[in-house]
Design an enzyme around this catalytic site. Structure first.
Site, PDB file in Angstrom:
ATOM      1  N   GLY A  11       0.961  -1.116   0.183  1.00 44.03           N
ATOM      2  CA  GLY A  11       0.018  -0.114   0.004  1.00 44.03           C
ATOM      3  C   GLY A  11       0.929   1.159  -0.032  1.00 44.03           C
ATOM      4  N   ARG A  78       0.814  -4.718  -4.946  1.00 42.17           N
ATOM      5  CA  ARG A  78       1.156  -6.075  -4.248  1.00 42.17           C
ATOM      6  C   ARG A  78       1.287  -7.175  -5.267  1.00 42.17           C
ATOM      7  NH1 ARG A  78      -2.894  -3.227  -0.934  1.00 42.17           N
ATOM      8  NH2 ARG A  78      -1.767  -2.775   1.030  1.00 42.17           N
ATOM      9  N   CYS A  79       2.384  -7.902  -4.865  1.00 46.27           N
ATOM     10  CA  CYS A  79       2.641  -8.989  -6.071  1.00 46.27           C
ATOM     11  C   CYS A  79       2.676 -10.491  -5.375  1.00 46.27           C
ATOM     12  CB  CYS A  79       4.115  -8.394  -6.476  1.00 46.27           C
ATOM     13  SG  CYS A  79       4.874  -9.749  -7.989  1.00 46.27           S
ATOM     14  N   ASP A 109       5.783  -5.521   5.401  1.00 46.36           N
ATOM     15  CA  ASP A 109       6.276  -6.874   5.923  1.00 46.36           C
ATOM     16  C   ASP A 109       6.173  -7.683   4.560  1.00 46.36           C
ATOM     17  OD1 ASP A 109       6.389  -8.827   8.107  1.00 46.36           O
ATOM     18  OD2 ASP A 109       4.834  -9.591   6.623  1.00 46.36           O
ATOM     19  N   THR A 131       4.762   1.981   5.502  1.00 45.81           N
ATOM     20  CA  THR A 131       3.342   1.578   5.574  1.00 45.81           C
ATOM     21  C   THR A 131       2.750   2.417   6.673  1.00 45.81           C
ATOM     22  OG1 THR A 131       1.752  -0.260   6.453  1.00 45.81           O
ATOM     23  CG2 THR A 131       4.204  -0.441   7.062  1.00 45.81           C
ATOM     24  N   ASP A 133       0.493   1.256   8.600  1.00 46.20           N
ATOM     25  CA  ASP A 133       0.032   0.362   9.678  1.00 46.20           C
ATOM     26  C   ASP A 133       0.915   0.363  10.797  1.00 46.20           C
ATOM     27  OD1 ASP A 133      -2.163  -0.145   7.987  1.00 46.20           O
ATOM     28  OD2 ASP A 133      -0.993  -2.000   7.247  1.00 46.20           O
ATOM     29  N   ASP A 135       3.172  -1.855  11.558  1.00 48.60           N
ATOM     30  CA  ASP A 135       3.009  -3.061  12.060  1.00 48.60           C
ATOM     31  C   ASP A 135       4.217  -4.048  11.986  1.00 48.60           C
ATOM     32  OD1 ASP A 135       3.010  -3.079   9.320  1.00 48.60           O
ATOM     33  OD2 ASP A 135       1.278  -4.578   8.918  1.00 48.60           O
ATOM     34  N   ARG A 160     -16.260  14.474  16.138  1.00 50.96           N
ATOM     35  CA  ARG A 160     -16.755  14.991  17.467  1.00 50.96           C
ATOM     36  C   ARG A 160     -17.461  16.226  17.608  1.00 50.96           C
ATOM     37  NH1 ARG A 160     -14.787  11.929  21.746  1.00 50.96           N
ATOM     38  NH2 ARG A 160     -13.995  13.496  23.306  1.00 50.96           N
ATOM     39  N   GLY A 176      -5.286   0.292   9.344  1.00 49.23           N
ATOM     40  CA  GLY A 176      -4.266  -0.439  10.235  1.00 49.23           C
ATOM     41  C   GLY A 176      -3.827  -2.103   9.992  1.00 49.23           C
ATOM     42  N   ARG A 177      -4.845  -2.463   9.090  1.00 57.35           N
ATOM     43  CA  ARG A 177      -4.879  -4.117   9.197  1.00 57.35           C
ATOM     44  C   ARG A 177      -4.907  -4.859  10.270  1.00 57.35           C
ATOM     45  NH1 ARG A 177      -3.338  -6.447   4.102  1.00 57.35           N
ATOM     46  NH2 ARG A 177      -2.282  -4.689   3.553  1.00 57.35           N
ATOM     47  N   ARG A 284      -3.850   7.203   3.142  1.00 56.68           N
ATOM     48  CA  ARG A 284      -2.906   6.940   2.702  1.00 56.68           C
ATOM     49  C   ARG A 284      -2.228   8.035   1.457  1.00 56.68           C
ATOM     50  NH1 ARG A 284      -3.920   0.781   1.468  1.00 56.68           N
ATOM     51  NH2 ARG A 284      -3.519   1.267  -0.809  1.00 56.68           N
TER      52      ARG A 284
HETATM   53  O1  F6P Z   1      -1.311  -1.611   4.575  1.00 48.48           O
HETATM   54  C1  F6P Z   1      -1.959  -0.306   4.334  1.00 48.48           C
HETATM   55  C2  F6P Z   1      -3.534  -0.623   4.133  1.00 48.48           C
HETATM   56  O2  F6P Z   1      -4.155   0.821   4.017  1.00 48.48           O
HETATM   57  C3  F6P Z   1      -4.194  -1.320   5.542  1.00 48.48           C
HETATM   58  O3  F6P Z   1      -4.317  -0.397   6.364  1.00 48.48           O
HETATM   59  C4  F6P Z   1      -5.525  -1.828   4.703  1.00 48.48           C
HETATM   60  O4  F6P Z   1      -5.863  -2.947   5.671  1.00 48.48           O
HETATM   61  C5  F6P Z   1      -4.954  -2.423   3.388  1.00 48.48           C
HETATM   62  O5  F6P Z   1      -3.768  -1.550   3.179  1.00 48.48           O
HETATM   63  C6  F6P Z   1      -5.691  -1.953   2.334  1.00 48.48           C
HETATM   64  O6  F6P Z   1      -5.307  -2.508   1.313  1.00 48.48           O
HETATM   65  P1  F6P Z   1      -5.792  -1.775  -0.254  1.00 48.48           P
HETATM   66  O7  F6P Z   1      -4.706  -1.055  -0.911  1.00 48.48           O
HETATM   67  O8  F6P Z   1      -6.032  -3.438  -0.887  1.00 48.48           O
HETATM   68  O9  F6P Z   1      -7.216  -1.282  -0.220  1.00 48.48           O
END
Ligand code: F6P
Length: 349
Positions: A11, A78-79, A109, A131, A133, A135, A160, A176-177, A284
Site C-alpha cells: 500500500g 502487491r505482487c 512486511d 506503511t 499500519d 505493524d 466529535r 491499520g490492518r 494513505r
Molecule cells: O497496509 C496499508 C493498508 O491501507 C491497510 O491499512 C489496509 O488493511 C490495506 O492496506 C488496504 O489495502 P488495499 O490497498 O487493498 O485497499
C-alpha cells in the site's frame, strides 16, 4: 556500487516519495546511478499493465520536486506471484541484466519478505519501512504512520464537533490492518472514550454498557474508534439475528461493518442515534507530516550510506527516536508490542 534500484511496494504511504528523493540525492553524492522500478515487484517482472514504463533512470532532476507529493511517484502494487521461488529468481536475473548492484525496497512486511528472498539469491538489499499500519516490530515508526494518525485525529475532531452539536455518539473506523496503532493513537490524541483494536478480544455488550453508562453520566456524544480488522476479535454474537429481530434487515452472509455496529449500539442504547464514519484512503493519500518527511530523509540517506559502506541486507528503522539499521531477517523476527494498559485506560477513564 555503481548502480542501485529502488521500488515502492504494498500500500502507498506518505513519505515514500520523500525517501526516494533522499536516496536519489545521496546516490548522486556518491556518483551512483539510480534506477526507479515502477509498480513494486511487478515492475521487475514485466507483470504490470505498462511494462514499457517499468524501469527508468531516476536522475535528480526527475525526482527533486516529488518529496511532498501525495501517493508514490514510483507507483506501487502487491505482487502475489513474488512468493514463488522461480519468480524471485527471475526478478534477480532481471536486476542483474540491467547491472543493478543493490536494491532499496520501501514497503511493509510482505515487501521486506521479498527483499529478504532477493538478498538470499545474492542481491544486496536495504529495506525502508513504508506503511501506514506501523505493524513492524523492529521499528518505533514506519513511514506514513504519523501522517495517517494526523489525518485520523483531524477527522475524529470534526466528527466529535458534529457529535457534540447533535448529541450523537459516533463510531469511527480507521485503517491499520491487524495492528491497532492508528486506532490507539487516534483515540488517545482525540480523547475518544472507547477504542477497539484487532489485538484485543472485545464484546459488543461491554461496549454498549460503557456507552450506556456514559450517556447516563451526561455524555451523549462519545466516540468509539475502531481498527478496521477488530472484527476478528469480536466475541461471538449473532448480530444479524439481533438486527433482524430489532427492525433492521440484514442479509445472510453480509459482513459486519462500522455502519452495522452503529445500528447495533443504537438498539442497545435506548435508540440514541449512533453514526458511523469510515476514514479510508485519505490516510494513505495525505501529504507527509514533518515527522514522516524527516524520517524519510534520514532513512533514504542511511540506505545509500549503508550500501556504500558494504553493509548490506539491512532494514532501516527508528529506535528511541533515532534512525538505525539491523539485518532484515532479524527485523522480520521481532514481535510487535501492544500496550494493553493504555488500551484499558482509554476504555475506562
Ligand atoms: O497496509 C496499508 C493498508 O491501507 C491497510 O491499512 C489496509 O488493511 C490495506 O492496506 C488496504 O489495502 P488495499 O490497498 O487493498 O485497499
Amino acid at each position: 556500487m555503481k548502480k542501485i534500484g529502488i521500488l515502492t511496494s504494498g500500500g502507498d504511504s506518505p513519505g515514500m516519495n520523500a525517501a526516494v528523493v533522499s536516496v536519489a540525492r545521496t546516490a548522486a553524492m556518491y556518483g551512483i546511478q539510480l534506477m526507479g522500478i515502477k509498480r513494486g515487484y511487478n515492475g521487475l517482472l514485466g507483470l504490470s499493465d505498462d511494462p514499457e514504463d517499468d524501469i527508468t533512470l531516476l536522475d535528480l532532476e526527475t525526482v527533486l520536486d516529488i518529496a511532498d507529493q501525495r501517493g508514490t511517484f514510483l507507483r506501487t502494487a502487491r505482487c502475489e506471484e513474488f512468493k514463488k521461488p522461480e519468480v524471485q529468481r527471475e526478478a534477480f536475473q532481471n536486476l542483474r541484466k540491467i547491472d543493478v548492484d543493490a536494491l532499496v525496497v520501501i514497503g511493509g512486511d510482505g515487501s521486506f519478505q521479498g527483499a529478504l528472498r532477493l538478498s538470499e539469491l545474492g542481491m544486496p538489499c536495504i529495506c525502508i519501512p513504508g506503511t501506514i499500519d506501523n505493524d513492524l516490530g523492529y521499528t518505533e515508526s514506519t513511514l506514513g504512520y504519523d501522517t495517517a494518525v494526523n489525518v485520523c485525529v483531524d477527522a475524529v475532531r470534526s466528527v466529535r464537533a458534529t457529535s457534540r452539536s447533535h448529541d450523537r455518539p459516533a463510531v469511527v473506523q480507521v485503517m491499520g490492518r491487524n495492528a491497532g496503532d492508528i486506532a490507539m493513537r487516534t483515540a488517545i490524541a482525540t480523547g475518544a472514550e472507547m477504542v477497539v483494536v484487532p489485538e484485543m478480544e472485545w464484546d459488543v455488550d461491554e461496549v454498549a454498557d460503557r456507552l450506556n453508562s456514559l450517556i447516563a453520566a451526561g455524555n451523549t456524544r462519545a466516540t468509539l474508534v475502531i481498527g478496521e480488522h477488530c472484527w476478528h476479535k469480536m466475541k461471538e454474537f449473532d448480530w444479524r439475528k439481533f438486527l433482524n429481530e430489532n427492525g433492521k434487515k440484514v442479509y445472510e452472509g453480509e459482513p459486519i461493518t462500522a455502519e452495522r455496529l452503529a445500528s447495533i449500539l443504537k438498539r442497545k442504547c435506548g435508540g440514541v442515534e449512533v453514526r458511523a464514519t469510515v476514514i479510508g484512503y485519505t490516510q494513505r493519500g495525505a501529504i507527509p507530516t514533518a515527522y514522516d518527511s524527516a524520517f524519510a530523509f534520514e532513512a533514504g540517506n542511511m540506505a545509500v550510506r549503508l550500501l556504500n559502506r558494504g553493509m548490506i541486507n539491512q532494514a532501516v528503522g527508528v529506535r528511541h527516536g533515532r534512525v538505525f539499521s539491523m539485518p532484515i531477517a532479524d527485523a522480520l523476527n521481532m514481535q510487535k508490542h501492544f500496550d494493553k494498559e493504555l488500551y484499558e485506560l482509554v476504555n475506562k477513564l
